[in-house]
Design a protein around this motif. Sequence first.
Motif, PDB file in Angstrom:
ATOM      1  N   VAL B   2      52.043  63.692  27.032  1.00 27.62           N
ATOM      2  CA  VAL B   2      50.933  62.996  26.911  1.00 27.62           C
ATOM      3  C   VAL B   2      51.015  61.758  25.998  1.00 27.62           C
ATOM      4  CG1 VAL B   2      48.278  63.201  26.606  1.00 27.62           C
ATOM      5  CG2 VAL B   2      49.553  64.994  27.363  1.00 27.62           C
ATOM      6  N   MET B   3      50.413  60.606  26.320  1.00 27.31           N
ATOM      7  CA  MET B   3      50.685  59.213  25.426  1.00 27.31           C
ATOM      8  C   MET B   3      49.427  59.532  24.339  1.00 27.31           C
ATOM      9  SD  MET B   3      53.164  57.706  26.340  1.00 27.31           S
ATOM     10  CE  MET B   3      53.041  57.971  27.956  1.00 27.31           C
ATOM     11  N   ASP B   4      49.763  59.185  23.204  1.00 30.28           N
ATOM     12  CA  ASP B   4      48.912  59.194  22.255  1.00 30.28           C
ATOM     13  C   ASP B   4      48.374  57.935  22.205  1.00 30.28           C
ATOM     14  OD1 ASP B   4      49.575  61.699  21.147  1.00 30.28           O
ATOM     15  OD2 ASP B   4      50.928  61.063  20.164  1.00 30.28           O
ATOM     16  N   ALA B   5      47.195  57.760  21.629  1.00 28.32           N
ATOM     17  CA  ALA B   5      46.649  56.238  21.371  1.00 28.32           C
ATOM     18  C   ALA B   5      47.390  55.592  20.356  1.00 28.32           C
ATOM     19  CB  ALA B   5      45.115  56.469  20.927  1.00 28.32           C
ATOM     20  N   PRO B   6      47.808  54.302  20.338  1.00 26.52           N
ATOM     21  CA  PRO B   6      48.486  53.758  19.241  1.00 26.52           C
ATOM     22  C   PRO B   6      47.969  54.157  17.879  1.00 26.52           C
ATOM     23  CG  PRO B   6      47.847  52.094  20.878  1.00 26.52           C
ATOM     24  CD  PRO B   6      46.920  53.440  21.193  1.00 26.52           C
ATOM     25  N   GLN B  38      56.372  48.757  14.184  1.00 25.50           N
ATOM     26  CA  GLN B  38      55.771  49.421  15.523  1.00 25.50           C
ATOM     27  C   GLN B  38      55.986  48.282  16.679  1.00 25.50           C
ATOM     28  OE1 GLN B  38      54.201  52.556  16.465  1.00 25.50           O
ATOM     29  NE2 GLN B  38      54.313  51.698  18.623  1.00 25.50           N
ATOM     30  N   GLY B  39      56.594  48.624  17.591  1.00 25.72           N
ATOM     31  CA  GLY B  39      56.438  47.656  18.669  1.00 25.72           C
ATOM     32  C   GLY B  39      57.475  46.215  18.338  1.00 25.72           C
ATOM     33  N   ASP B  40      58.245  46.729  17.555  1.00 26.96           N
ATOM     34  CA  ASP B  40      59.386  45.619  17.093  1.00 26.96           C
ATOM     35  C   ASP B  40      60.342  45.754  18.242  1.00 26.96           C
ATOM     36  OD1 ASP B  40      58.558  43.858  15.334  1.00 26.96           O
ATOM     37  OD2 ASP B  40      60.033  44.698  13.846  1.00 26.96           O
ATOM     38  N   ILE B  41      61.273  44.685  18.695  1.00 30.66           N
ATOM     39  CA  ILE B  41      62.461  44.658  19.405  1.00 30.66           C
ATOM     40  C   ILE B  41      63.510  44.155  18.415  1.00 30.66           C
ATOM     41  CG2 ILE B  41      64.021  43.936  21.212  1.00 30.66           C
ATOM     42  CD1 ILE B  41      61.266  44.056  23.256  1.00 30.66           C
ATOM     43  N   PHE B  42      64.103  45.063  17.979  1.00 29.47           N
ATOM     44  CA  PHE B  42      64.957  44.582  16.492  1.00 29.47           C
ATOM     45  C   PHE B  42      66.456  44.819  17.299  1.00 29.47           C
ATOM     46  CE2 PHE B  42      67.202  45.568  12.642  1.00 29.47           C
ATOM     47  CZ  PHE B  42      66.662  44.905  11.800  1.00 29.47           C
ATOM     48  N   VAL B  43      67.071  43.598  16.821  1.00 30.50           N
ATOM     49  CA  VAL B  43      68.407  43.531  17.306  1.00 30.50           C
ATOM     50  C   VAL B  43      69.373  43.296  15.974  1.00 30.50           C
ATOM     51  CG1 VAL B  43      67.882  40.843  17.577  1.00 30.50           C
ATOM     52  CG2 VAL B  43      69.810  41.855  18.574  1.00 30.50           C
ATOM     53  N   ILE B  44      70.479  44.167  16.409  1.00 29.61           N
ATOM     54  CA  ILE B  44      71.410  44.103  15.112  1.00 29.61           C
ATOM     55  C   ILE B  44      72.534  43.019  15.663  1.00 29.61           C
ATOM     56  CG2 ILE B  44      73.229  45.598  13.939  1.00 29.61           C
ATOM     57  CD1 ILE B  44      71.449  48.046  14.581  1.00 29.61           C
ATOM     58  N   MET B  45      72.713  42.190  14.592  1.00 31.08           N
ATOM     59  CA  MET B  45      73.534  41.118  15.232  1.00 31.08           C
ATOM     60  C   MET B  45      75.006  41.226  14.400  1.00 31.08           C
ATOM     61  SD  MET B  45      71.137  37.804  15.724  1.00 31.08           S
ATOM     62  CE  MET B  45      69.825  38.632  14.271  1.00 31.08           C
ATOM     63  N   LEU B 187      67.151  44.408  33.078  1.00 33.84           N
ATOM     64  CA  LEU B 187      67.068  45.293  31.862  1.00 33.84           C
ATOM     65  C   LEU B 187      66.210  44.778  30.786  1.00 33.84           C
ATOM     66  CD1 LEU B 187      68.562  47.760  30.931  1.00 33.84           C
ATOM     67  CD2 LEU B 187      70.031  46.673  29.615  1.00 33.84           C
ATOM     68  N   ASP B 188      66.452  43.461  30.399  1.00 37.41           N
ATOM     69  CA  ASP B 188      65.536  42.758  29.599  1.00 37.41           C
ATOM     70  C   ASP B 188      64.095  42.744  29.809  1.00 37.41           C
ATOM     71  OD1 ASP B 188      67.738  42.242  28.313  1.00 37.41           O
ATOM     72  OD2 ASP B 188      67.747  39.938  28.767  1.00 37.41           O
ATOM     73  N   ASP B 189      63.735  42.815  31.250  1.00 38.04           N
ATOM     74  CA  ASP B 189      62.264  43.035  31.792  1.00 38.04           C
ATOM     75  C   ASP B 189      61.941  44.330  31.402  1.00 38.04           C
ATOM     76  OD1 ASP B 189      62.532  40.361  32.635  1.00 38.04           O
ATOM     77  OD2 ASP B 189      62.674  40.724  34.516  1.00 38.04           O
ATOM     78  N   ASP B 196      55.766  46.616  26.006  1.00 39.39           N
ATOM     79  CA  ASP B 196      54.237  46.389  26.118  1.00 39.39           C
ATOM     80  C   ASP B 196      53.308  47.538  26.762  1.00 39.39           C
ATOM     81  OD1 ASP B 196      54.957  43.789  25.408  1.00 39.39           O
ATOM     82  OD2 ASP B 196      55.206  43.162  27.193  1.00 39.39           O
ATOM     83  N   SER B 197      53.975  48.446  27.656  1.00 39.07           N
ATOM     84  CA  SER B 197      53.164  49.345  28.198  1.00 39.07           C
ATOM     85  C   SER B 197      52.901  50.456  27.088  1.00 39.07           C
ATOM     86  CB  SER B 197      53.607  49.732  29.567  1.00 39.07           C
ATOM     87  OG  SER B 197      54.929  50.335  29.368  1.00 39.07           O
TER      88      SER B 197
END
Lengths: 366, 261
Positions: B2-6, B38-45, B187-189, B196-197
């Motif tokens: 079950v998804m929790d509320a954010p 939370q919600g970051d898309i974090f990239v290791i470069m 994949l990016d999408d 987002d969802s």
Amino acid sequence: MDTDFLIDFSDLNAPVVYLAGAWVTGKQLPEVRIIQEAICTCINTVFLVPGDNFEWDSRLLAFILAAERLCQEHQKKLDISAFPESVQQLYDLAKAVPPNISSPEESHNHWTFLKSFWVGAIETLGFIGEMCIAVGRLFAGRSHMRAVDLLFCLNQAGPKALGILSLLSVLVGMILAYLGMIQLSQFGAEVYVANLVALGMVREMGSLMTAVIMAGRTGAAWASELGAMQVNEEVDALKTMGIRPMDFLVMPRLLAMAIAMPLLSAYSFILGMIGGGVMTTGMEMTLRMYLHQLLQSFSPGDVLAGCFKGFIFGLLIVLAGCQSGMNCRGSSAAVGEATTRAVVQAIVYFVIADAALNLMFYKLGI
Amino acid sequence: MVMDAPKTIEFPVIETRALTMRYGDRLIQKNLNFKVNQGDIFVIMGGSGCGKSTLLKHLIGLNSPAEGDIVYNGESYISADEQSRQQMRQRWGITFQSGALFSDMTLAENVALPLRHAGAHRSEIRDIVHYKLSLVGLGGYEDYFPSQISGGMCKRAGLARAIALDPEILFFDEPSAGLDPLSARRLDDLILHLRDSIGTTVVIVTHELASMFAIASNGIFLDAVTKTALDHGDPNWLKEHSREAIVRSFLARGETEGSQL
Ligand SMILES: Nc1ncnc2c1ncn2[C@@H]1O[C@H](COP(=O)(O)OP(=O)(O)OP(=O)(O)O)[C@@H](O)[C@H]1O
Ligand SMILES: [Mg+2]
């Protein structure tokens, strides 16, 4: 066209090395040491210059790079600006990233062998400990083992090995009978061949042969299977899912062996005795005599002791196979090594365990 | 599940404190301090061999740090006991550089494994498996074995397995390496969509500048020479404004000569 070189010392402070002819792969090229003298005499720069009929490929660049390394050792510079543009570009590309100066890890200890033996022993003890804990979890009902895997492993450890096991057991029984027949007939004691076959198979050869076959067949297969999983990051994937590899991968194999080995050993005893029977009746004894003597010659205790040996050997096969598989690191070469190690280690374990068990049985009077 | 509320954001989802990583005596990276929200898309470069995969392995608890701490939602992973580690791990989804599918199981069984381990019901497992495989474009491949599909498909199946439990944090090692441009784009999408969802936080190791700019909202740049982080921030911003020339040129390479780092 031949490769040639010429060192022009007319200006002692800046010697010029002419590279003439074909500096290409496959020709006998002079070694870099030829410019040693030039390096030693120059003040700070050695000039490398193309000479007559000059031709080149990668071999030339290899030479230039080696020459450059030599120059660096003597704190001198190398000048190649007289070469074609393309040579210089390739040279620059090769020099763009400075070479790695650290070397792959290697211990410089004189006691490497002893140390690795010691570390290996500690690791094995650790593995045994983990296996024990996993067995505890299994009995507490908190294991991650799947019943399907146990059935699968049982199939690998049991029925599929029956063919070769039957063949070898019968043959070993025949060999024992043959040897016994030849020796004992000198004393007119042929009838005791049955004792030799029965005790030989039950107390010693049956479980040992079974164990060796299973180590080479199933233990090795499991080592390479687990090794490949380790290399392919599958074991890491399991861990990150919160599934313990010990439970999921090792336990089904341990249980399968613990169940299969005593049964296979017993099967081997029977086939060995049959083999012995075939041999003796083929020589100068009746089947009746053989059977009569055979049934008197061993007790249920002997059979149990033999099966117990098989059980212990089974655990050792799993220990050797799974440990070397799980310790596999890196590449596919490591998988091959793991397989070899699994078999060799298992056989060493058998010999030690066999001696220890015999001693134990003797002291206990079994 | 079950998804929790954010949740209200009190702590960063991941925080490293003076993290130092070694293999034996060999230093890989030292003194890394960064936060993933939370919600970051974090990239290791970073360049090849600078320790990106190593950092990821530390974040997912496969390797333990030589020094420093890794904190999840305010709770230290390093000093946690085995049980709470297990709980933390169950909220993660991880895809490996090679896919790491179990070769003796079909794709469906692979994806089902984490579900079954989490105690999902038999009947729902089948539907979830089908849904997740369809998400990565592998609907209908349920009964194939990993050896029967291509490398890129293995990778996507690995992703399906990683998102089987609707993880709170998704870790990726080189997700788009070995994928054709269209699948990489998909994949990016998918990653953006998951974020987002259901608010998934995503940590990615990647070399693909295009996808980095398209999806990343934050990142860290590791350097193999100084053995520490050169800069942090949104790659789009770093490309123009990083104080380190190395970082700017690394990121600008994408426009001038194609992403060949
Ligand atoms: N298991 C290991 N044992 C010892 N050293 C290792 C191990 N794995 C990696 N290394 C070393 O650690 C360094 C960093 O490796 P890592 O795999 O993290 O690089 P990376 O940044 O992921 O590179 P790439 O972009 O090429 O995947 C490398 O120099 C490598 O030699
Ligand atoms: Mg990597």
